[in-house]
Write a protein that holds these residues in place. Sequence first.
Motif, PDB file in Angstrom:
ATOM      1  N   PHE A 139     109.622 144.688  46.712  1.00 22.54           N
ATOM      2  CA  PHE A 139     108.377 145.035  46.036  1.00 22.54           C
ATOM      3  C   PHE A 139     107.655 143.764  45.594  1.00 22.54           C
ATOM      4  CE2 PHE A 139     110.796 148.997  45.449  1.00 22.54           C
ATOM      5  CZ  PHE A 139     109.868 149.905  45.938  1.00 22.54           C
ATOM      6  N   LYS A 140     108.376 142.863  44.951  1.00 26.26           N
ATOM      7  CA  LYS A 140     107.777 141.610  44.492  1.00 26.26           C
ATOM      8  C   LYS A 140     107.320 140.747  45.664  1.00 26.26           C
ATOM      9  CE  LYS A 140     110.340 141.287  40.130  1.00 26.26           C
ATOM     10  NZ  LYS A 140     111.306 140.479  39.335  1.00 26.26           N
ATOM     11  N   GLN A 141     108.008 140.853  46.788  1.00 27.49           N
ATOM     12  CA  GLN A 141     107.674 140.021  47.941  1.00 27.49           C
ATOM     13  C   GLN A 141     106.613 140.646  48.846  1.00 27.49           C
ATOM     14  OE1 GLN A 141     111.644 139.441  49.512  1.00 27.49           O
ATOM     15  NE2 GLN A 141     111.957 137.591  48.294  1.00 27.49           N
ATOM     16  N   GLY A 142     106.125 141.831  48.475  1.00 34.35           N
ATOM     17  CA  GLY A 142     104.994 142.412  49.176  1.00 34.35           C
ATOM     18  C   GLY A 142     105.313 143.380  50.292  1.00 34.35           C
ATOM     19  N   TYR A 143     106.599 143.657  50.539  1.00 36.62           N
ATOM     20  CA  TYR A 143     106.960 144.563  51.630  1.00 36.62           C
ATOM     21  C   TYR A 143     107.055 146.014  51.170  1.00 36.62           C
ATOM     22  CZ  TYR A 143     108.095 140.203  53.985  1.00 36.62           C
ATOM     23  OH  TYR A 143     108.016 138.950  54.530  1.00 36.62           O
ATOM     24  N   GLY A 144     107.400 146.205  49.912  1.00 40.78           N
ATOM     25  CA  GLY A 144     107.477 147.550  49.375  1.00 40.78           C
ATOM     26  C   GLY A 144     108.474 148.418  50.111  1.00 40.78           C
TER      27      GLY A 144
ATOM     28  N   SER B 164     112.675 156.059  46.133  1.00 46.46           N
ATOM     29  CA  SER B 164     112.127 154.963  45.330  1.00 46.46           C
ATOM     30  C   SER B 164     112.444 153.594  45.926  1.00 46.46           C
ATOM     31  CB  SER B 164     112.672 155.041  43.899  1.00 46.46           C
ATOM     32  OG  SER B 164     114.071 154.786  43.888  1.00 46.46           O
ATOM     33  N   GLY B 165     113.165 153.589  47.028  1.00 50.87           N
ATOM     34  CA  GLY B 165     113.535 152.322  47.658  1.00 50.87           C
ATOM     35  C   GLY B 165     114.887 151.808  47.236  1.00 50.87           C
ATOM     36  N   GLY B 166     115.582 152.546  46.372  1.00 55.76           N
ATOM     37  CA  GLY B 166     116.917 152.147  45.966  1.00 55.76           C
ATOM     38  C   GLY B 166     117.845 152.056  47.157  1.00 55.76           C
ATOM     39  N   GLY B 167     118.577 150.948  47.260  1.00 56.33           N
ATOM     40  CA  GLY B 167     119.492 150.743  48.380  1.00 56.33           C
ATOM     41  C   GLY B 167     118.890 149.991  49.539  1.00 56.33           C
ATOM     42  N   THR B 168     117.567 149.716  49.490  1.00 53.22           N
ATOM     43  CA  THR B 168     116.926 149.010  50.603  1.00 53.22           C
ATOM     44  C   THR B 168     116.555 147.571  50.249  1.00 53.22           C
ATOM     45  OG1 THR B 168     114.692 149.744  49.996  1.00 53.22           O
ATOM     46  CG2 THR B 168     115.964 151.183  51.450  1.00 53.22           C
ATOM     47  N   MET B 169     116.775 147.153  49.001  1.00 55.73           N
ATOM     48  CA  MET B 169     116.439 145.786  48.619  1.00 55.73           C
ATOM     49  C   MET B 169     117.494 144.805  49.159  1.00 55.73           C
ATOM     50  SD  MET B 169     113.584 146.251  46.891  1.00 55.73           S
ATOM     51  CE  MET B 169     113.232 147.688  47.918  1.00 55.73           C
TER      52      MET B 169
ATOM     53  N   PRO C 148     124.678 149.279  73.139  1.00 58.33           N
ATOM     54  CA  PRO C 148     123.347 148.687  73.336  1.00 58.33           C
ATOM     55  C   PRO C 148     122.215 149.554  72.788  1.00 58.33           C
ATOM     56  CG  PRO C 148     123.954 149.877  75.299  1.00 58.33           C
ATOM     57  CD  PRO C 148     125.089 150.083  74.311  1.00 58.33           C
ATOM     58  N   LEU C 149     122.491 150.463  71.861  1.00 59.71           N
ATOM     59  CA  LEU C 149     121.476 151.402  71.388  1.00 59.71           C
ATOM     60  C   LEU C 149     120.401 150.701  70.561  1.00 59.71           C
ATOM     61  CD1 LEU C 149     123.733 154.404  70.298  1.00 59.71           C
ATOM     62  CD2 LEU C 149     122.496 154.096  72.451  1.00 59.71           C
ATOM     63  N   LYS C 150     119.166 151.082  70.795  1.00 59.30           N
ATOM     64  CA  LYS C 150     118.043 150.598  69.985  1.00 59.30           C
ATOM     65  C   LYS C 150     117.772 151.636  68.900  1.00 59.30           C
ATOM     66  CE  LYS C 150     116.001 147.891  73.706  1.00 59.30           C
ATOM     67  NZ  LYS C 150     114.816 147.664  74.571  1.00 59.30           N
ATOM     68  N   HIS C 151     117.935 151.206  67.655  1.00 58.31           N
ATOM     69  CA  HIS C 151     117.906 152.157  66.551  1.00 58.31           C
ATOM     70  C   HIS C 151     117.239 151.547  65.328  1.00 58.31           C
ATOM     71  CE1 HIS C 151     119.326 155.745  64.413  1.00 58.31           C
ATOM     72  NE2 HIS C 151     119.532 154.935  63.382  1.00 58.31           N
ATOM     73  N   PHE C 152     116.476 152.381  64.605  1.00 62.62           N
ATOM     74  CA  PHE C 152     115.820 151.978  63.364  1.00 62.62           C
ATOM     75  C   PHE C 152     116.404 152.787  62.213  1.00 62.62           C
ATOM     76  CE2 PHE C 152     112.844 151.098  66.758  1.00 62.62           C
ATOM     77  CZ  PHE C 152     112.341 149.858  66.429  1.00 62.62           C
ATOM     78  N   ASP C 153     116.911 152.107  61.208  1.00 59.99           N
ATOM     79  CA  ASP C 153     117.355 152.768  59.987  1.00 59.99           C
ATOM     80  C   ASP C 153     116.256 152.538  58.961  1.00 59.99           C
ATOM     81  OD1 ASP C 153     119.120 154.327  58.598  1.00 59.99           O
ATOM     82  OD2 ASP C 153     120.433 152.686  57.987  1.00 59.99           O
ATOM     83  N   LEU C 154     115.349 153.493  58.868  1.00 58.26           N
ATOM     84  CA  LEU C 154     114.142 153.357  58.061  1.00 58.26           C
ATOM     85  C   LEU C 154     114.414 153.590  56.588  1.00 58.26           C
ATOM     86  CD1 LEU C 154     111.824 155.512  60.354  1.00 58.26           C
ATOM     87  CD2 LEU C 154     111.656 153.035  60.090  1.00 58.26           C
ATOM     88  N   SER C 155     113.555 153.039  55.735  1.00 58.05           N
ATOM     89  CA  SER C 155     113.573 153.484  54.338  1.00 58.05           C
ATOM     90  C   SER C 155     113.219 154.971  54.339  1.00 58.05           C
ATOM     91  CB  SER C 155     112.562 152.700  53.508  1.00 58.05           C
ATOM     92  OG  SER C 155     111.233 153.039  53.883  1.00 58.05           O
ATOM     93  N   LYS C 156     113.746 155.696  53.362  1.00 57.89           N
ATOM     94  CA  LYS C 156     113.521 157.148  53.344  1.00 57.89           C
ATOM     95  C   LYS C 156     112.038 157.526  53.287  1.00 57.89           C
ATOM     96  CE  LYS C 156     115.161 161.448  51.248  1.00 57.89           C
ATOM     97  NZ  LYS C 156     116.042 162.068  50.235  1.00 57.89           N
ATOM     98  N   PRO C 157     111.214 156.828  52.486  1.00 60.50           N
ATOM     99  CA  PRO C 157     109.784 157.188  52.481  1.00 60.50           C
ATOM    100  C   PRO C 157     109.119 157.039  53.842  1.00 60.50           C
ATOM    101  CG  PRO C 157     110.316 155.899  50.538  1.00 60.50           C
ATOM    102  CD  PRO C 157     111.518 155.838  51.429  1.00 60.50           C
ATOM    103  N   MET C 158     109.542 156.077  54.648  1.00 65.46           N
ATOM    104  CA  MET C 158     108.960 155.917  55.981  1.00 65.46           C
ATOM    105  C   MET C 158     109.442 157.019  56.918  1.00 65.46           C
ATOM    106  SD  MET C 158     106.839 153.398  55.896  1.00 65.46           S
ATOM    107  CE  MET C 158     106.445 154.107  54.275  1.00 65.46           C
TER     108      MET C 158
END
Length: 296
Positions: free
Chosen positions: A99-104, A84-89, A166-176
């Motif tokens: 969500f309010k700012q349009g990024y979801g 649900s995006g909890g923890g990513t705001m 120097p690692l390039k890493h993405f910590d994505l939201s779970k839905p992504m």
Amino acid sequence: MNLKGVMQLRPGLLIKVEFLAPVFHQNNNNLFAAMATLKLFFSFLMVTVHLISSMAANRHMLMGNQMIDSNWYDAHATFYGDMSGGGTMQGACGYGDLFKQGYGLQTTALSTALFNNGLTCGACFEIKCFNDPQWCYPKAGSVIVTATNFCSPNYSKPDENWCNPPLKHFDLSKPMFTKLAYDKAGIIPVKYRRVLCYKKGGVQFQIKGNPYLIFVLLYNVGGAGDVKDVKIKGSSTGSWLQMSRNWGVNWQTGAKLVGQGLSFQVTTSDGKMIEFDNVVPTNWQFNQVFDGKNNF
């Protein structure tokens, strides 16, 4: 003969036509040839108008796939938060309710090597799972996400410190993450590249702080997405004042601007600048958000 009329190529699009053809008194074949040429001209015109209309209608779909850098680079990806995006705001870039700012949920945190001390906040990335048939979904395609947070390094563990330089890493939201791979994977190899951001509506300006130190939070920035310079002008200052980055997407000024209308000059990392004139009225209050109307 003179041929006049109005063509309706599609609903709402009318074209007035006035065409002068040669007059043939004796040879009907020439008249038929002229009429055939005229019919071919109208057919070409209809196709051209249809193509232009279709390109305009689909412009928003093309924007998100246009590349700042066409090269794909190697990295890894994990996820944080829940479905649900909890923890990513909130986060290290200074955004609020995404969500309010349009990024979801289309967001990611960046490792130190990509975060660049917050200068990359707001940039968009296209990411795809790569070369891991055990965990990558078959034909998963890719996701496009905006950088809104920082994946901080951890020097206390001997290994699995994915966000350490120097690692390039993405910590994505779970839905992504789960659009690309099974969540049981935990971590996956990915390919990524920078793309232009497509944001609906104008750049948004939120005024925060106090009369002695004004902060401006910029969000919903399209184009390159990451802002490298902001100037502000009050309706009584007469000149542009340089703002400094406080952190992430928050910019500050110590100028006394309460009671003045405000304008902005915003420059993104690719050097494109837009001037937002009279965005904020003279009676503005702290914590209000104002729509810049235009975008990159």
